[in-house]
Scaffold this motif. Structure first.
Motif, PDB file in Angstrom:
ATOM      1  N   VAL A 142      17.494  33.461  19.815  1.00 37.60           N
ATOM      2  CA  VAL A 142      16.380  33.261  20.753  1.00 37.60           C
ATOM      3  C   VAL A 142      16.610  33.709  21.836  1.00 37.60           C
ATOM      4  CG1 VAL A 142      15.334  31.450  22.319  1.00 37.60           C
ATOM      5  CG2 VAL A 142      15.241  31.085  19.743  1.00 37.60           C
ATOM      6  N   ALA A 143      17.943  33.851  22.425  1.00 37.09           N
ATOM      7  CA  ALA A 143      18.336  34.392  23.782  1.00 37.09           C
ATOM      8  C   ALA A 143      18.061  35.924  23.582  1.00 37.09           C
ATOM      9  CB  ALA A 143      19.873  34.285  23.960  1.00 37.09           C
ATOM     10  N   SER A 144      18.390  36.580  22.294  1.00 33.13           N
ATOM     11  CA  SER A 144      18.432  37.822  22.173  1.00 33.13           C
ATOM     12  C   SER A 144      16.721  38.228  21.988  1.00 33.13           C
ATOM     13  CB  SER A 144      18.918  38.253  20.607  1.00 33.13           C
ATOM     14  OG  SER A 144      20.265  37.927  20.513  1.00 33.13           O
ATOM     15  N   LYS A 145      16.016  37.559  21.585  1.00 29.13           N
ATOM     16  CA  LYS A 145      14.443  37.870  21.543  1.00 29.13           C
ATOM     17  C   LYS A 145      14.057  37.990  23.037  1.00 29.13           C
ATOM     18  CE  LYS A 145      13.172  36.500  17.085  1.00 29.13           C
ATOM     19  NZ  LYS A 145      12.147  35.723  16.243  1.00 29.13           N
ATOM     20  N   ALA A 146      14.553  36.877  23.808  1.00 31.74           N
ATOM     21  CA  ALA A 146      14.333  36.844  25.309  1.00 31.74           C
ATOM     22  C   ALA A 146      14.428  38.233  25.917  1.00 31.74           C
ATOM     23  CB  ALA A 146      14.553  35.600  25.779  1.00 31.74           C
ATOM     24  N   ARG A 147      15.678  38.662  25.571  1.00 31.48           N
ATOM     25  CA  ARG A 147      16.288  39.969  26.239  1.00 31.48           C
ATOM     26  C   ARG A 147      15.366  41.006  25.911  1.00 31.48           C
ATOM     27  NH1 ARG A 147      21.367  37.325  25.354  1.00 31.48           N
ATOM     28  NH2 ARG A 147      21.690  38.438  23.230  1.00 31.48           N
ATOM     29  N   ARG A 148      15.062  41.077  24.773  1.00 27.42           N
ATOM     30  CA  ARG A 148      14.348  42.183  23.995  1.00 27.42           C
ATOM     31  C   ARG A 148      12.918  42.105  24.696  1.00 27.42           C
ATOM     32  NH1 ARG A 148      11.143  43.503  18.881  1.00 27.42           N
ATOM     33  NH2 ARG A 148      11.061  45.587  19.082  1.00 27.42           N
ATOM     34  N   ALA A 149      12.288  41.074  24.785  1.00 29.45           N
ATOM     35  CA  ALA A 149      11.190  40.831  25.652  1.00 29.45           C
ATOM     36  C   ALA A 149      11.020  41.579  26.972  1.00 29.45           C
ATOM     37  CB  ALA A 149      10.418  39.281  25.801  1.00 29.45           C
ATOM     38  N   ALA A 150      12.168  41.247  27.508  1.00 28.03           N
ATOM     39  CA  ALA A 150      12.169  41.885  28.799  1.00 28.03           C
ATOM     40  C   ALA A 150      12.179  43.475  28.788  1.00 28.03           C
ATOM     41  CB  ALA A 150      13.351  41.299  29.661  1.00 28.03           C
ATOM     42  N   GLN A 151      12.826  43.746  27.825  1.00 24.67           N
ATOM     43  CA  GLN A 151      12.854  45.160  27.810  1.00 24.67           C
ATOM     44  C   GLN A 151      11.598  45.851  27.469  1.00 24.67           C
ATOM     45  OE1 GLN A 151      15.978  45.390  24.544  1.00 24.67           O
ATOM     46  NE2 GLN A 151      17.758  45.276  26.065  1.00 24.67           N
ATOM     47  N   GLN A 152      10.941  45.159  26.654  1.00 23.61           N
ATOM     48  CA  GLN A 152       9.603  45.752  26.085  1.00 23.61           C
ATOM     49  C   GLN A 152       8.727  45.608  27.211  1.00 23.61           C
ATOM     50  OE1 GLN A 152       9.155  43.058  22.655  1.00 23.61           O
ATOM     51  NE2 GLN A 152       9.059  44.976  21.506  1.00 23.61           N
ATOM     52  N   THR A 153       8.735  44.614  28.029  1.00 23.17           N
ATOM     53  CA  THR A 153       7.940  44.543  29.557  1.00 23.17           C
ATOM     54  C   THR A 153       8.037  45.740  30.161  1.00 23.17           C
ATOM     55  OG1 THR A 153       7.994  42.054  29.071  1.00 23.17           O
ATOM     56  CG2 THR A 153       7.484  43.197  31.408  1.00 23.17           C
ATOM     57  N   GLU A 154       9.406  46.311  30.348  1.00 20.78           N
ATOM     58  CA  GLU A 154       9.629  47.099  31.097  1.00 20.78           C
ATOM     59  C   GLU A 154       9.126  48.607  30.517  1.00 20.78           C
ATOM     60  OE1 GLU A 154      10.761  47.406  34.271  1.00 20.78           O
ATOM     61  OE2 GLU A 154      10.680  45.174  34.119  1.00 20.78           O
ATOM     62  N   ALA A 155       9.464  48.773  29.090  1.00 18.37           N
ATOM     63  CA  ALA A 155       9.171  49.846  28.433  1.00 18.37           C
ATOM     64  C   ALA A 155       7.484  50.098  28.461  1.00 18.37           C
ATOM     65  CB  ALA A 155       9.337  49.853  26.842  1.00 18.37           C
ATOM     66  N   TYR A 156       6.735  49.056  28.550  1.00 16.29           N
ATOM     67  CA  TYR A 156       5.267  49.093  28.699  1.00 16.29           C
ATOM     68  C   TYR A 156       4.964  49.194  29.976  1.00 16.29           C
ATOM     69  CZ  TYR A 156       3.954  48.386  23.633  1.00 16.29           C
ATOM     70  OH  TYR A 156       3.771  48.635  22.543  1.00 16.29           O
ATOM     71  N   LYS A 157       5.971  49.116  31.268  1.00 18.87           N
ATOM     72  CA  LYS A 157       5.602  49.332  32.548  1.00 18.87           C
ATOM     73  C   LYS A 157       4.480  48.206  32.980  1.00 18.87           C
ATOM     74  CE  LYS A 157       6.622  54.147  32.874  1.00 18.87           C
ATOM     75  NZ  LYS A 157       6.269  55.139  33.101  1.00 18.87           N
ATOM     76  N   VAL A 158       4.630  47.130  32.386  1.00 22.76           N
ATOM     77  CA  VAL A 158       3.726  45.835  32.538  1.00 22.76           C
ATOM     78  C   VAL A 158       3.541  45.422  34.204  1.00 22.76           C
ATOM     79  CG1 VAL A 158       3.029  43.552  32.139  1.00 22.76           C
ATOM     80  CG2 VAL A 158       3.953  44.821  30.090  1.00 22.76           C
ATOM     81  N   ALA A 159       2.410  45.610  34.797  1.00 21.47           N
ATOM     82  CA  ALA A 159       2.138  45.286  36.176  1.00 21.47           C
ATOM     83  C   ALA A 159       1.959  43.856  36.395  1.00 21.47           C
ATOM     84  CB  ALA A 159       1.128  46.182  36.656  1.00 21.47           C
TER      85      ALA A 159
ATOM     86  N   ARG B 210       0.345  40.189  18.239  1.00 16.57           N
ATOM     87  CA  ARG B 210       1.877  39.358  18.663  1.00 16.57           C
ATOM     88  C   ARG B 210       1.727  39.398  20.246  1.00 16.57           C
ATOM     89  NH1 ARG B 210       6.493  42.377  19.911  1.00 16.57           N
ATOM     90  NH2 ARG B 210       6.362  44.630  19.925  1.00 16.57           N
ATOM     91  N   ARG B 211       2.587  38.480  20.680  1.00 13.81           N
ATOM     92  CA  ARG B 211       2.730  38.020  22.086  1.00 13.81           C
ATOM     93  C   ARG B 211       4.291  38.505  22.719  1.00 13.81           C
ATOM     94  NH1 ARG B 211      -0.709  33.884  20.357  1.00 13.81           N
ATOM     95  NH2 ARG B 211      -2.631  33.640  21.951  1.00 13.81           N
ATOM     96  N   ILE B 212       4.185  39.001  23.733  1.00 13.80           N
ATOM     97  CA  ILE B 212       5.653  38.900  24.384  1.00 13.80           C
ATOM     98  C   ILE B 212       5.410  38.306  25.817  1.00 13.80           C
ATOM     99  CG2 ILE B 212       7.067  40.630  25.777  1.00 13.80           C
ATOM    100  CD1 ILE B 212       6.303  42.706  23.445  1.00 13.80           C
ATOM    101  N   PRO B 213       6.376  37.043  26.004  1.00 11.73           N
ATOM    102  CA  PRO B 213       6.462  36.363  27.096  1.00 11.73           C
ATOM    103  C   PRO B 213       7.451  37.224  28.309  1.00 11.73           C
ATOM    104  CG  PRO B 213       7.960  35.558  25.714  1.00 11.73           C
ATOM    105  CD  PRO B 213       7.101  36.484  24.978  1.00 11.73           C
ATOM    106  N   VAL B 214       6.712  37.439  29.257  1.00  7.00           N
ATOM    107  CA  VAL B 214       7.144  38.414  30.226  1.00  7.00           C
ATOM    108  C   VAL B 214       8.542  37.675  31.207  1.00  7.00           C
ATOM    109  CG1 VAL B 214       5.059  39.629  30.386  1.00  7.00           C
ATOM    110  CG2 VAL B 214       5.398  37.870  32.018  1.00  7.00           C
ATOM    111  N   PRO B 215       9.434  38.444  31.806  1.00  3.06           N
ATOM    112  CA  PRO B 215      10.391  37.561  32.719  1.00  3.06           C
ATOM    113  C   PRO B 215      10.002  37.757  34.000  1.00  3.06           C
ATOM    114  CG  PRO B 215      10.787  40.058  32.165  1.00  3.06           C
ATOM    115  CD  PRO B 215       9.512  39.848  31.349  1.00  3.06           C
TER     116      PRO B 215
END
Length: 214
Positions: A159-176, A85-90
Motif C-alpha cells: 500500500v505504501a508503494s502504491k501511494a508513492r507511485r500515485a505521487a509520481q504519476q501525479t507529477e508525470a501528468y503535471k496535475v494542477a 481508474r483513480r489516483i489519489p493525489v499527494p
C-alpha cells in the motif's frame, strides 16, 4: 480543488443538458484551450485495445466529492473500450499520504466500490475526523471493516508503494488540481481548461474517440 484556485460546476442536470445537445451542434474541443496535450506520454496500465481514463482526486477535496455522482454515472455509460481508474493525489488538505493509503487499502481489500463513497460522506457530509492513522483505523472499524485486516493492509509495504507511485504519476501528468481527468496517457483536462466539470466529461468523451482512432 487546485494548487491554484478555479471555479467548478458539476451537476447531473448539466450532464443531461449536454447529452440533449446534438453532436453536430457542439464545437469540437481544442487542444490548448479545452484540454492539454502532454509534452511526454505517460505509460498507461490499461491492456492493449483499451483506452485508459484516470481521475485524479483527493478525499479532502469538496469539489471531488461534488463531482463523484456525475463521474460515476459517466463511467457506467462509458464505451466498453474504456479502462477507468483513480489516483489519489499527494496534495489538498491535511494528512494526504494517509488518505492515499486509505484508498489503496480499500482497493487491496476488495472494498473500494462499497467504501469509496462512504469515505467522501464521512468527511464532507458527516464531518468526521479522518486525519491521522488512528482516526482512519477507528473509522474503518465503525464502518464495518475487519479492523485487524484493515490495520495490517493499511501499514503494508504494498500500500505504501502504491501511494508513492500515485505521487509520481501525479507529477508525470503535471496535475494542477483536482478533480481532473487524463486520457490515454496523452491528454489532460480539468475544470479550468474545460470551463466546468460537466464539460470535462464532454471533453473526455471526445478524447476517448480520438484515442480509438490511434
Amino acid at each position: 480543488m487546485k494548487r491554484r484556485d478555479f471555479s467548478l460546476a458539476a451537476t447531473s442536470i448539466g450532464l443531461l443538458s449536454l447529452a440533449a445537445v446534438p453532436a453536430h451542434a457542439q464545437r469540437a474541443p481544442k487542444a490548448g484551450t479545452d484540454f492539454l496535450v502532454l509534452d511526454k506520454r505517460v505509460p498507461v496500465d490499461a491492456p492493449a485495445g483499451k483506452v485508459e481514463v484516470v481521475e485524479f482526486f483527493s478525499y479532502n477535496c469538496p469539489h471531488c466529492n461534488d463531482f463523484e455522482p456525475s463521474l460515476e454515472a459517466w463511467v457506467k455509460a462509458a464505451p466498453k473500450e474504456v479502462a477507468f481508474r483513480r489516483i489519489p493525489v499527494p496534495f489538498v488538505g491535511n494528512d494526504v499520504e494517509a488518505k492515499q493509503r486509505l484508498y489503496f487499502t480499500l482497493e487491496a481489500m476488495g472494498k473500494l466500490d462499497e467504501y469509496h463513497p462512504k469515505v467522501f460522506a464521512a468527511i464532507h457530509a458527516q464531518r468526521q475526523n479522518l486525519n491521522g492513522d488512528a482516526n482512519i483505523q477507528a473509522w474503518a472499524e465503525r464502518a464495518g471493516l475487519d479492523g485487524a485486516k484493515f490495520k495490517e493492509t493499511f501499514a503494508s509495504f504494498g500500500v505504501a508503494s502504491k501511494a508513492r507511485r500515485a505521487a509520481q504519476q501525479t507529477e508525470a501528468y503535471k496535475v494542477a488540481g483536482v478533480p481532473a481527468l487524463a486520457v490515454a496517457g496523452r491528454w489532460y483536462v480539468d475544470g479550468e481548461t474545460a470551463g466546468s466539470m460537466s464539460k470535462v466529461l464532454q471533453v473526455a468523451t471526445f478524447l476517448i474517440g480520438e484515442a480509438k482512432k490511434g
